[in-house]
Design a protein around this motif. Structure first.
Motif, mmCIF file in Angstrom:
data_model
loop_
_atom_site.group_PDB
_atom_site.id
_atom_site.type_symbol
_atom_site.label_atom_id
_atom_site.label_comp_id
_atom_site.label_asym_id
_atom_site.label_seq_id
_atom_site.Cartn_x
_atom_site.Cartn_y
_atom_site.Cartn_z
ATOM 1 N N GLY A 1 71.346 42.851 70.355
ATOM 2 C CA GLY A 1 70.027 43.290 69.953
ATOM 3 C C GLY A 1 70.149 44.400 68.925
ATOM 4 O O GLY A 1 71.229 44.669 68.398
ATOM 5 N N TYR B 1 58.178 36.031 72.252
ATOM 6 C CA TYR B 1 59.274 36.930 71.891
ATOM 7 C C TYR B 1 60.086 36.424 70.705
ATOM 8 O O TYR B 1 61.290 36.606 70.632
ATOM 9 N N GLU B 2 59.425 35.763 69.765
ATOM 10 C CA GLU B 2 60.143 35.229 68.604
ATOM 11 C C GLU B 2 60.199 36.270 67.500
ATOM 12 O O GLU B 2 59.338 36.308 66.629
ATOM 13 N N TYR B 3 61.189 37.104 67.532
ATOM 14 C CA TYR B 3 61.261 38.128 66.495
ATOM 15 C C TYR B 3 61.712 37.509 65.192
ATOM 16 O O TYR B 3 62.589 36.657 65.180
ATOM 17 N N MET C 1 63.339 38.679 62.916
ATOM 18 C CA MET C 1 64.630 39.167 62.456
ATOM 19 C C MET C 1 64.530 39.999 61.186
ATOM 20 O O MET C 1 65.447 40.067 60.399
ATOM 21 N N GLU D 1 64.542 43.426 59.246
ATOM 22 C CA GLU D 1 65.075 44.743 59.558
ATOM 23 C C GLU D 1 63.914 45.673 59.812
ATOM 24 O O GLU D 1 62.912 45.649 59.122
ATOM 25 N N VAL E 1 61.265 43.990 73.252
ATOM 26 C CA VAL E 1 60.607 44.689 72.148
ATOM 27 C C VAL E 1 61.539 45.736 71.539
ATOM 28 O O VAL E 1 61.672 45.837 70.322
ATOM 29 N N PHE E 2 62.225 46.493 72.399
ATOM 30 C CA PHE E 2 63.062 47.566 71.877
ATOM 31 C C PHE E 2 64.477 47.098 71.556
ATOM 32 O O PHE E 2 65.304 47.882 71.103
ATOM 33 N N SER E 3 64.762 45.812 71.844
ATOM 34 C CA SER E 3 66.024 45.252 71.379
ATOM 35 C C SER E 3 65.784 44.393 70.150
ATOM 36 O O SER E 3 66.732 43.851 69.576
ATOM 37 N N ARG E 4 64.515 44.223 69.800
ATOM 38 C CA ARG E 4 64.144 43.435 68.632
ATOM 39 C C ARG E 4 64.701 42.020 68.661
ATOM 40 O O ARG E 4 65.131 41.483 67.658
ATOM 41 N N ARG E 5 64.754 41.461 69.823
ATOM 42 C CA ARG E 5 65.231 40.078 69.872
ATOM 43 C C ARG E 5 64.531 39.386 71.043
ATOM 44 O O ARG E 5 63.889 40.007 71.872
ATOM 45 N N THR E 6 64.685 38.091 71.066
ATOM 46 C CA THR E 6 63.987 37.345 72.100
ATOM 47 C C THR E 6 64.607 37.597 73.470
ATOM 48 O O THR E 6 65.773 37.968 73.584
ATOM 49 N N ILE E 7 63.816 37.391 74.482
ATOM 50 C CA ILE E 7 64.324 37.596 75.844
ATOM 51 C C ILE E 7 65.340 36.509 76.157
ATOM 52 O O ILE E 7 65.213 35.380 75.722
#
Lengths: 213, 97, 206, 554
Positions: free
Chosen positions: D351, D538-540, D542, D544, D282-288
């Motif tokens: 991330g 976890y599909e961010y 992307m 901004e 969540v705090f890296s804004r990217r999938t695990i």
């Protein structure tokens, strides 16, 4: 490392060192990467993240490499332990009795003492008995520890490699005065040990006895 | 999740229960009879094998495992496996002393 | 008493879920006894002779008779479910009643068996028992604890079935909604399975 | 917990779970509620209470050990205090910890359900928990004095001592039962109540870890239940079971005890690993990174973790075969944990990292847990184990895992989810300050214990030889720093419940799991309509991250 005075010290300390080096290396690596990534890919510097779902070769690598490393550690631990569990035939036998909260040591000639007297450079086999609850016979300087249990007569052994006095501690919780269940190993040159064993005066013992009273 | 509706069919007739019961009683009789004979180390094995067969019958028929969803059988397998592995590991200590 | 009614109106009935919960609970029961089976197996392994001697004191006939009673009660329990599925309420009630009766029979039997042992001084802390070898003390310790806990389960099971009888009589358990009776049955059968193992392990050591 | 204090606001037409009292009023609307969220809050309040009690005991122990000899209490009191510290922290805080609080609150929401499978059993398990806690407290107050056996209740000491061991045993038994009920509830819930489209590999990783934990709870807990019960029976009726005087084998007790209590360690740590697997993406804004590897490693940990119990017993005189097998298995269980750590680290790569308080605690977790894990390797190494077994090295190791791991995991979860649960935001700066103080305090407190343990300082010692003094002194000073950190953290969090900025938006942190799609605080049955799940958790997208959104939060 710290001072050691028995035949086990070398293998235990080596195993310890191996595990330590590998652990520290990995800890530094992980910590460095975390800090590095946090700085390099901070929200300010890298507002847009990149989705990477995984990487199977990488996963396999960091499964296989640790597996090999832990197997190495296991092997060092096991061989070191094997040494401790194989008691030489010719070892000198001493009976150790633990009870709340003191140690008693009985020698082959039925002589008893409150401190453990042993000859240097000679394998000593300890037969451990408990009269009440669980205790553990622990000599940090020798890297020796074995539980002293009622109904189970455990044995352990060591060869002291230096003369001098070393602490004996009880390492298994045994009630109120657990932390005062202390004694000493007194390692003597062999002739002095034999001399000591011949003397049956109890006065010499009481001066050497530990805080266990 | 509509499988709760199909559950009306989730039953056996009276007949199979009585058959199983007869089998269980027979097995009990066998285990008692066999206990009198001394097979040495095999005695305990025989008794446990018969007990296992009896439990299997109770599980499958009385407890409806046979007509239950597959996941239930996996559950039972996992639980029994846990028990068996634990006891085997326990004996790695005691049987090599 | 709060949101329960509110929630109940929304949550649909899930019989499979109910049975799943019961099965999971049965695993915990199984491992509860499992812990004691661990003890039994290790102690038996360590004291084979003493267990052999001690087991001779138990009456195989009573044990076998009790096994038969429990197996039959499992049958009547299973039949009561089939009866309700076939919408035969009175037959189901009859079978449930029979199950309770058999459970009581089992307990009466157990009572006589235990008191006979007590008369001979074979009970925890009893003089006769303490004069025996440690292995025999362990055997009887395990015997009392395991059959005692099992007996407790029989009693609990009987009470549960009594509640089920009430539910059946009041029409809470019906042809289309009998999962309560089913889960009670599962519990009862587990009690039976445990006895299936207890019987040979205590009564049939030769 | 009164409702007025929590500043409730309306979210649309449905009342939030904080507003909906059901039939009861005041406290009754909480302790008789079957709503999983209210039960979660009940656990939260009780757990924090017990945590504070446990910390106090720990603080007193450290104070006693500041110098050799008697400082503030006698030996008997000290022995009771470390027992209580252990019993309370293990059975009343870390074991229920994450599953009972955040599992209860978020498991149904995260899988798209309205409640757990058995809401009434859920309430029952809280009542059992409260009853068990009550018994534990009672054992302190009744004549005879609190138990002094250590939390392990080793026989024959636990059969002989005159203290209130019976009550403590019974308390642990009841608490075990509570844990079992939570476990079976969660397994059934995950199997039966997933929302449409929520396939197993779309489950959030927190759910995977709870699921694995729940199985351990169901399968392993009964064994300790019966073991403790047998000790009680032995004390009460003199039945010969473990007591050596009656032919019993004290080592067999230890086997049975650890058959549960080792897996229990995984009950404690797995959910925390799950929380970390939520927070880092969540705090890296990217999938695990490596979803399946993390999910399966949870199962692997639960599985292998159940097979390594005897590594607590390498000095009892087991057979060499036993030593060999249990040492080997112990090393193997390290691997799935290592896999998790590597995957978390890799998740940071490329991330877009924001060091919000939950993220700080999560990274702190990874660091401290790694130390805990690596020092576990020392103990798995047979020959080294002989030296460090039952020394303060062990104490340090398990505090790194249990406090640095689970504890920081719980703190991370608090900072991550508390705003969601109550609709109020805490002070971010204070939270960060607390984190750094905790990190320093924690390491100062526990790191010296590694050194003195290796030098031979046994655990559970009221008094010690002068050569260990310096380490004890540093450690005690560390305990003060730690307590300052805890005070700041809890003050900040509790204060936020009353005075924190009210938040309305659903997705405070930008998470993709279902709890961020429901109202803040959630409504009574979580969802107006059960959602249909189409994507992995976890599909961010992307996008901004908008700075305005962030400002709103503060």
């Amino acid at each position: 490392m710290f001072e050691g005075a028995s035949n086990f010290v070398h293998s235990v300390d080596t195993a310890f060192l191996i595990v330590l080096v590998i652990s520290v290396a990995f800890l530094v690596l992980i910590t460095f990467l975390m800090i590095f990534f946090v700085i390099k890919y901070s929200r300010k510097k890298n507002p847009k993240a990149e989705n990477i779902h995984g990487n199977v070769p990488l996963e396999i690598a960091w499964t296989v490499i640790p597996t090999i490393l832990v197997l190495v550690m296991f092997w060092f631990g096991w061989t070191g332990y094997k040494e401790m569990s194989e008691i030489p035939e010719d070892a000198y036998v001493i009976d150790v009795t633990g009870q709340m909260w003191q140690w008693k040591f009985k020698y082959e000639n039925n002589f008893e003492s409150d401190s453990l007297f042993v000859p240097v450079n000679k394998p000593i086999k300890l037969r451990l008995h408990s009269l009440d609850v669980n205790h553990a016979f622990f000599v940090p300087a020798f890297r020796v520890k074995k539980d002293v249990l009622p109904n189970r007569n455990n044995v352990t052994w060591f060869t002291a490699t230096e003369t001098g006095e070393f602490e004996i501690l009880c390492a298994e919780y045994c009630g109120m005065n657990h932390s005062y269940m202390l004694s000493k190993v007194i390692v003597l040159p062999e002739y002095e040990f034999n001399e000591w064993l011949k003397k049956d005066s109890s006065s010499s013992i009481s001066t050497l006895s530990s805080a266990s009273e | 999740m509509d499988d709760s509706k199909s559950h009306v069919e989730h039953s056996h007739g009276y007949g199979i229960y009585i058959l199983v019961w007869m089998a269980l009683m027979t097995l009990t009789a066998i285990t008692v009879a066999v206990a009198g004979i001394n097979f040495g180390a095999l005695t305990i094995t025989t008794a446990l094998v018969i007990a296992a067969i009896k439990s299997y019958l109770v599980l499958q028929i009385f407890m409806h495992l046979r007509i239950e969803q597959k996941v239930f059988r996996i559950f039972v397998f996992v639980a029994v496996l846990f028990f068996v592995i634990t006891i085997v590991l326990l004996f790695t200590d005691y049987s090599f002393m | 008493m709060s949101s329960q009614e509110h929630a109940a109106a929304h949550v649909h009935r899930d019989d499979v879920g109910s049975r799943m919960g019961m099965w999971l609970f049965l695993f915990t029961e199984m491992l509860l006894f499992g812990g004691m089976f661990f003890l039994y197996s290790i102690y038996r392994y360590m004291n084979p002779e003493a267990f052999h001697v001690a087991a001779k004191e138990l009456n195989t006939l009573i044990g076998a008779f009790n096994t038969a009673i429990l197996l039959t009660s499992s049958l009547t329990m299973a039949l009561s479910i089939t009866a309700i599925q076939k919408n035969n309420k009175s037959l189901s009630l009859f079978f449930q009643f029979l199950t309770i009766l058999l459970a009581l029979g089992f307990m009466v039997n157990k009572y006589f068996e235990w008191t006979a042992k007590f008369h001979h001084g074979i009970y925890p802390g009893g003089e006769e028992l303490l004069s025996r070898s440690p292995g025999e003390v362990l055997f009887f310790g395990l015997y009392y604890v395991m059959t005692g806990l099992h007996g407790l389960h029989v009693v609990i099971g009987a009470v549960i079935i009594a509640v089920m009888m009430r539910f059946t009589a009041k029409g809470i358990i019906t042809q289309t909604n009998y999962v309560k009776l089913e889960t009670a049955g599962l519990y009862w059968h587990l009690v039976d399975i445990i006895w299936i193992f207890l019987f040979p392990l205590f009564y049939l050591i030769t | 917990m009164s409702n007025d204090a929590l500043a409730i606001k309306k979210n649309g037409s449905e009342p939030t779970y904080l507003e909906y009292d059901g039939k009861g009023r005041g406290i009754k609307s909480w302790i008789f509620s079957t709503d999983h969220k209210r039960i979660g809050i009940l656990y939260l309040v009780s757990l924090i209470t017990f945590f504070i009690v446990g910390v106090t005991f720990g603080f007193l122990m450290r104070l006693e050990l500041i110098a050799p000899g008697r400082t503030i209490m006698d030996a008997q009191t000290y022995n009771s205090i470390f027992t209580l510290h252990g019993v309370i922290m293990i059975f009343l805080f870390v074991i229920p910890g994450l599953p009972a609080v955040f599992g209860n609150f978020f498991l149904p929401i995260m899988i798209g359900a309205k409640d757990v499978a058995f809401p009434r059993i859920n309430l029952l398990s809280w009542w059992l928990f409260a009853f068990g806690g009550f018994l534990a407290v009672l054992s302190i107050l009744l004549p005879g004095g609190p138990a002094d056996t250590g939390w392990t209740f080793y026989v024959p000491y636990s059969v002989r001592t005159g203290t209130n061991v019976m009550l403590a045993l019974f308390a642990a038994f009841v608490l075990g039962f509570s844990s079992i009920l939570t476990g079976l509830n969660f397994v059934t819930t995950v199997h039966r109540l997933r929302a449409p489209g929520m396939s197993w590999f779309k489950l959030p990783l927190f759910i995977w870890s709870l699921y694995a934990t729940a199985w351990v709870q169901v399968l392993a807990t009964p064994i300790i239940g019966i073991t403790l019960l047998l000790v009680a029976v032995e004390r009460w009726l003199g039945v010969g079971l473990f007591d050596p005087a009656l032919g019993g084998d004290p080592v067999l007790y230890q086997h049975l005890f650890w058959i549960y209590s080792h897996p229990a360690v995984y009950i404690m740590i797995l959910p925390a690993m799950g929380v970390i697997s939520e927070i880092i993406p969540v705090f890296s804004r990217r999938t695990i990174f490596g979803y399946k590897f993390i999910a399966f490693s949870s199962i692997a940990i639960a599985l292998f973790g159940s097979l390594v119990w005897a590594h607590h017993m390498f000095t009892v005189g087991m057979s060499d075969t036993g030593q060999f097998i249990f040492s080997l298995l112990t090393f193997l269980v390290a691997i799935p944990s290592a896999i998790k750590v590597f995957n978390w680290t890799a998740t940071l790569y490329k991330g877009s990292i924001e060091l919000a308080p939950p993220m700080l605690f999560a990274l702190g977790f990874v660091f401290l847990f790694s130390i805990g894990g690596f020092t576990g390797l020392f103990q798995g190494t047979l020959s080294v184990n002989i030296q460090i077994h039952d020394t303060s090295f062990i104490v340090a190791h398990f505090h790194y895992v249990m406090f640095g791991g689970t504890g920081f995991g719980i703190f991370a979860a608090l900072h991550y989810w508390l705003p969601k649960m109550f609709g109020r935001m805490y002070n971010l700066k204070a939270a960060k300050t607390a984190f750094w103080i905790l990190l320093v305090g924690f390491n100062t407190l526990f790191f010296p214990m590694f050194i003195m343990g290796w030098l031979g300082m046994p655990r559970r010692y009221y008094d010690y030889l002068p050569e260990y003094h310096i380490y004890h002194l540093i450690s005690t000073i560390g305990s003060w720093i730690l307590i300052i950190g805890l005070t700041i953290m809890f003050t900040n969090l509790i204060r936020s419940l009353r005075r924190g900025k009210v938040i309305q938006e659903k997705n405070i942190w930008g998470g993709e799991t279902l709890e961020w799609s429901v109202d803040t605080p959630p409504i009574l049955e979580n969802f107006v309509d059960i959602p249909t799940v189409t994507e992995s958790p976890y599909e961010y997208k992307m996008n901004e991250y908008s700075e305005t959104e962030k400002e709103e939060v503060k």
